[in-house]
Design an enzyme around this catalytic site. Sequence first.
Site, PDB file in Angstrom:
ATOM      1  N   THR A 101       3.086 -20.030  22.358  1.00 35.54           N
ATOM      2  CA  THR A 101       1.624 -19.967  22.620  1.00 35.54           C
ATOM      3  C   THR A 101       1.091 -18.829  21.338  1.00 35.54           C
ATOM      4  OG1 THR A 101       0.376 -18.381  24.291  1.00 35.54           O
ATOM      5  CG2 THR A 101       2.745 -18.202  23.885  1.00 35.54           C
ATOM      6  N   GLN A 102      -0.607 -19.567  21.833  1.00 36.40           N
ATOM      7  CA  GLN A 102      -1.357 -18.883  21.052  1.00 36.40           C
ATOM      8  C   GLN A 102      -1.683 -17.976  21.464  1.00 36.40           C
ATOM      9  OE1 GLN A 102      -5.606 -20.986  20.714  1.00 36.40           O
ATOM     10  NE2 GLN A 102      -4.509 -22.554  20.311  1.00 36.40           N
TER      11      GLN A 102
ATOM     12  N   THR B 145       1.148  -0.989  -0.287  1.00 36.37           N
ATOM     13  CA  THR B 145       0.233  -0.313   0.087  1.00 36.37           C
ATOM     14  C   THR B 145       0.229   1.536   0.031  1.00 36.37           C
ATOM     15  OG1 THR B 145      -1.429  -1.009   1.217  1.00 36.37           O
ATOM     16  CG2 THR B 145      -1.528   1.382   1.091  1.00 36.37           C
TER      17      THR B 145
ATOM     18  N   ASP C  43       0.747  -6.995   5.669  1.00 33.41           N
ATOM     19  CA  ASP C  43       0.446  -7.879   6.222  1.00 33.41           C
ATOM     20  C   ASP C  43       1.482  -9.452   6.432  1.00 33.41           C
ATOM     21  OD1 ASP C  43      -2.547  -7.115   5.979  1.00 33.41           O
ATOM     22  OD2 ASP C  43      -3.170  -8.421   3.767  1.00 33.41           O
TER      23      ASP C  43
ATOM     24  N   ASP D 118       1.243  -8.167  -3.780  1.00 32.49           N
ATOM     25  CA  ASP D 118       1.277  -7.400  -3.248  1.00 32.49           C
ATOM     26  C   ASP D 118       1.838  -8.817  -1.399  1.00 32.49           C
ATOM     27  OD1 ASP D 118      -1.128  -8.537  -0.475  1.00 32.49           O
ATOM     28  OD2 ASP D 118      -2.262  -7.137  -1.397  1.00 32.49           O
ATOM     29  N   SER D 119       2.102  -8.146  -0.538  1.00 31.69           N
ATOM     30  CA  SER D 119       2.655  -8.432   0.343  1.00 31.69           C
ATOM     31  C   SER D 119       2.646 -10.129   0.943  1.00 31.69           C
ATOM     32  CB  SER D 119       3.069  -7.611   1.633  1.00 31.69           C
ATOM     33  OG  SER D 119       2.151  -7.853   2.697  1.00 31.69           O
TER      34      SER D 119
END
Length: 343
Positions: A278-279, A15, A92, A59-60
């Site tokens: 860890t989440q 962007t 992103d 685009d990433s």
Amino acid sequence: MSSKAKILLVYTGGTIGMSKDFATGALKAFNFGKLLQNIPEIKQLDCEIETVSFENPIDSSNMNPEMWTKIAEIIEKNYLAYDGFVVLHGSDTMSYSASALSFMLENLAKPVIFTGSQLPIGDLRTDAKENLITAIQIASLQENGAPVIKEVCLYFEYKLYRGNRTSKVNAEHFKAFTAPNYPELVESGVHLKLNSHLFLPVKKNAKLIVHKKLDNHVAIIKMFPGMSEIVLSSILEIKDLKGIVLETYGSGNAPTEDWFLNLIQKAIQSGLHIVNVTQCSGGSVNMGQYETSTKLKSLGVISGKDITTEAAITKLMYLLGHNIAKEDFKDIFETALRGEISL
């Protein structure tokens, strides 16, 4: 001879490099050779800036290890000619790219700063100008003729973070990134506040080594209540799979059911490297703190400690590309190579 810092701006896409066609409202990439026309404020910076762009900016979301190698090669080719590098990148996957490059660039003694924006550079309320101008300014900081920052970083919304400590946490706010387990290296306000005690120490006079071999035979598995045996076993038995980042609960906890532990044990015995992260958005894996993680520890699961998922998966690719002996892999992964985990 100019004493000004020389900065190379590397545009990969995203962007930040877009400008709006006011006739149609469509976004299009602008010519980075005309950067000064788009951001005249850059002329006030006390450094020399040159630009290089991907032939076909992406685009990433399309970022991959081949593109990481391309960025690394641009830095390698221009390393001696410039004092610092600013990589313009879509937000992103920026944390993945910053993490990957941190491992690929060994003995880095100059700044490589990733930045981008949530709004295009030509937008009236854009965050692109501040992010870009300050990233360049930080990259050009020098002390006694040497760069102040000597690592891969990510700059966004007034803060410079260690790149391999970051995660994107918001798709709409200008404050899109955070480093959950490590403070910012620099904070931009009226003045730049440098937290120099947090900077990565570098080996003196060590030559830059650029590692280009990454092995992407890896996967990320996020645990959830109700995950079935058939789903997990089918993933673990994927042909040629070499490494897994297992996102577990809390401080590294997972089910204690026999089927789950048997699958993990079988996978590790077959040579698969399993990293426990860890989440949670912050905090650390501490296997053995609870009974639900004690067994994982005894099976030889690698502790990701407080590493991010982005750094864990790219570190896995990096280490797998080095053909490290199975008995050494765990110890090396659990060691901080570029400041990506706390000791």
